[in-house]
Design an enzyme around this catalytic site. Structure first.
Site, PDB file in Angstrom:
ATOM      1  N   ALA A 171      47.240  40.484  41.064  1.00  0.00           N
ATOM      2  CA  ALA A 171      46.660  41.756  41.511  1.00  0.00           C
ATOM      3  C   ALA A 171      45.187  41.821  41.084  1.00  0.00           C
ATOM      4  O   ALA A 171      44.720  42.828  40.559  1.00  0.00           O
ATOM      5  CB  ALA A 171      47.461  42.949  41.008  1.00  0.00           C
ATOM      6  N   GLN A 172      44.498  40.716  41.288  1.00  0.00           N
ATOM      7  CA  GLN A 172      43.066  40.559  40.995  1.00  0.00           C
ATOM      8  C   GLN A 172      42.727  40.878  39.537  1.00  0.00           C
ATOM      9  O   GLN A 172      41.716  41.499  39.238  1.00  0.00           O
ATOM     10  CB  GLN A 172      42.236  41.385  41.976  1.00  0.00           C
ATOM     11  CG  GLN A 172      42.498  40.913  43.421  1.00  0.00           C
ATOM     12  CD  GLN A 172      41.431  41.287  44.404  1.00  0.00           C
ATOM     13  OE1 GLN A 172      40.875  42.360  44.318  1.00  0.00           O
ATOM     14  NE2 GLN A 172      41.164  40.404  45.364  1.00  0.00           N
ATOM     15  N   GLY A 173      43.591  40.424  38.657  1.00  0.00           N
ATOM     16  CA  GLY A 173      43.332  40.542  37.219  1.00  0.00           C
ATOM     17  C   GLY A 173      44.142  41.635  36.540  1.00  0.00           C
ATOM     18  O   GLY A 173      44.338  41.616  35.322  1.00  0.00           O
ATOM     19  N   TYR A 215      34.814  31.843  52.712  1.00  0.00           N
ATOM     20  CA  TYR A 215      34.451  31.955  51.293  1.00  0.00           C
ATOM     21  C   TYR A 215      33.044  31.377  51.097  1.00  0.00           C
ATOM     22  O   TYR A 215      32.856  30.186  50.848  1.00  0.00           O
ATOM     23  CB  TYR A 215      35.462  31.230  50.394  1.00  0.00           C
ATOM     24  CG  TYR A 215      36.872  31.779  50.464  1.00  0.00           C
ATOM     25  CD1 TYR A 215      37.146  33.029  51.013  1.00  0.00           C
ATOM     26  CD2 TYR A 215      37.957  31.054  49.962  1.00  0.00           C
ATOM     27  CE1 TYR A 215      38.445  33.527  51.085  1.00  0.00           C
ATOM     28  CE2 TYR A 215      39.257  31.554  50.016  1.00  0.00           C
ATOM     29  CZ  TYR A 215      39.481  32.776  50.590  1.00  0.00           C
ATOM     30  OH  TYR A 215      40.762  33.268  50.659  1.00  0.00           O
ATOM     31  N   SER A 236      46.324  36.829  45.637  1.00  0.00           N
ATOM     32  CA  SER A 236      46.145  37.913  44.650  1.00  0.00           C
ATOM     33  C   SER A 236      47.410  38.080  43.794  1.00  0.00           C
ATOM     34  O   SER A 236      47.901  39.201  43.610  1.00  0.00           O
ATOM     35  CB  SER A 236      45.773  39.228  45.334  1.00  0.00           C
ATOM     36  OG  SER A 236      44.627  39.087  46.144  1.00  0.00           O
ATOM     37  N   PRO A 237      47.952  36.977  43.269  1.00  0.00           N
ATOM     38  CA  PRO A 237      49.233  37.055  42.537  1.00  0.00           C
ATOM     39  C   PRO A 237      49.114  37.775  41.198  1.00  0.00           C
ATOM     40  O   PRO A 237      50.130  38.198  40.648  1.00  0.00           O
ATOM     41  CB  PRO A 237      49.595  35.575  42.330  1.00  0.00           C
ATOM     42  CG  PRO A 237      48.289  34.856  42.313  1.00  0.00           C
ATOM     43  CD  PRO A 237      47.423  35.590  43.304  1.00  0.00           C
ATOM     44  N   LEU A 283      47.304  42.304  36.412  1.00  0.00           N
ATOM     45  CA  LEU A 283      48.556  41.930  35.738  1.00  0.00           C
ATOM     46  C   LEU A 283      48.332  41.177  34.430  1.00  0.00           C
ATOM     47  O   LEU A 283      49.294  40.880  33.718  1.00  0.00           O
ATOM     48  CB  LEU A 283      49.458  41.136  36.703  1.00  0.00           C
ATOM     49  CG  LEU A 283      50.147  42.026  37.755  1.00  0.00           C
ATOM     50  CD1 LEU A 283      50.682  41.195  38.912  1.00  0.00           C
ATOM     51  CD2 LEU A 283      51.289  42.836  37.119  1.00  0.00           C
TER      52      LEU A 283
END
Ligand SMILES: NC(=O)c1ccc[n+]([C@@H]2O[C@H](COP(=O)([O-])OP(=O)(O)OC[C@H]3O[C@@H](n4cnc5c(N)ncnc54)[C@H](OP(=O)(O)O)[C@@H]3O)[C@@H](O)[C@H]2O)c1
Length: 324
Positions: free
Chosen positions: A212-214, A63, A209-210, A216
């Site tokens: 889904a990268q925004g 990162y 990514s819980p 949800l």
């Protein structure tokens, strides 16, 4: 607020941790995925997360090539957080490298983390030139020397996870976690054996990514054009295109309906489902591009979903994701 043990260790972690990929400073291939955050915003994201009960942070060498680790440590120092009072997870980058690099690059990781010890050290993905047992032997050396407290892997299949588990077991040690993409819009770990194996072996699944990268949060369903103004490749991904958004819309509406009754948001309900559905096995590490995201995501720690709500979300999400 929910806390669980990390794998079979005594390390207690909040069921939601903070994902720190967003702290990469816009550097390197992985860093350019997200906007470059101001130092004050990074500190504020960390401050809010801690205040809301989050006690651990997930970062990685890749990162921003250490910039996320440095930014995290800088924020913690600015907030006068004592080393050892929070749990730090970072990851070794395995591509084009042999297992020996786990040891030779370790001082750079600790330098980047500037006094905050590495609690959980993870293999970022199964891409090393060395075998899984060789990598685990190096991790076992770090454990034995008490340089780290737990070993994890990431993006490992069920078979790879079992191989890592066995290699550590031969040294009398335990594999603590497997960090995998997992959300209401990607449930593949439920049918590729990873979740089942984790439950069998007592390994924590760290869901990345819980949101889904925004997606949800429902904001890109409401304003699909907004993704075009974001840096990074999300705007080119299939899941951010109109057709996919329409397919997922019923799930967002269901989350919104449940959320409104509780004065919460769809994103919070999606996170709550994730950390509830499989008991203590699954924890989540949402990332935040803004302090308000951190506030909202951490608040999901205190939501209670009824079994009926969990089932309704479960059923609709399966219908959508199974059909993919
Ligand atoms: N091991 C691996 O291979 C791997 C891979 C990916 C990620 N990870 C880890 O997992 C963490 C999280 O994954 P991720 O960043 O890919 O996905 P994510 O957590 O699902 O999504 C994060 C993004 O969603 C948006 N967002 C977050 N909270 C929100 C909220 N409450 N309301 C509205 N929008 C919100 C923000 O972006 P916008 O505002 O720009 O939409 C944010 O940057 C990372 O930070 C990293 O630590 C690991």
């Amino acid at each position: 607020m929910k806390k669980v043990n990390l794998g079979n260790t005594k390390i207690r972690i909040s069921s939601i941790g903070l994902g720190c990929w967003q702290f990469s400073g816009g550097k390197g291939i992985s860093g350019r995925y997200w906007p470059k955050l101001k130092v004050n915003d990074v500190t504020e994201i960390i401050r809010i997360s801690l205040k809301q009960g989050i006690n651990w942070f997930d970062t990685a060498e890749i990162y921003g090539w250490g910039r996320s680790e440095t930014a995290l440590a800088g924020g913690l120092h600015a907030l006068k957080v004592k080393p050892g009072d929070v749990v730090i997870a970072t990851k070794w980058f395995p591509l084009f490298r042999r297992a020996g690099s786990i040891i030779s690059t370790f001082p750079k990781r600790t330098a980047a983390l500037d006094g905050y010890p590495i609690d959980l050290y993870q293999i970022h993905f199964p891409g090393s030139l060395s075998t899984i047992p060789s990598q685990m032997n190096k991790m076992a050396d770090l454990l034995e020397q008490q340089k780290i407290k737990a070993v994890g892997v990431s993006n490992f299949s069920a078979g790879q996870m079992r191989a890592a588990y066995k290699a550590l077991a031969r040294r009398g040690m335990h594999l603590s976690s497997n960090q995998m993409r997992y959300s209401l819009l990607d449930r593949s770990i439920e049918w590729n054996g990873v979740l089942e194996t984790a439950k069998e072996l007592g390994i924590t699944i760290i869901a990345y990514s819980p949101l889904a990268q925004g997606l949800l949060s429902g904001k890109y369903h409401e304003h699909p054009e907004d993704i075009k103004s974001r840096p990074g490749p999300r705007k080119f991904l299939k899941q951010f295109k109109q057709k996919s958004l329409e397919k997922n819309r019923p799930l967002i509406e269901l989350l919104r309906g449940i959320a409104e009754k509780k004065k919460k948001t769809p994103a919070q309900i999606a996170l709550s489902w994730l950390i509830t559905r499989h008991g203590d096995t699954v924890v989540a590490i949402p990332g935040a591009s803004k302090p308000s995201h951190a506030q909202s995501n951490a608040e999901a720690l205190n939501i209670r979903l009824t079994s009926d709500e969990i089932e309704r979300i479960d059923k609709l999400s399966l219908e959508i994701t199974r059909g993919k």
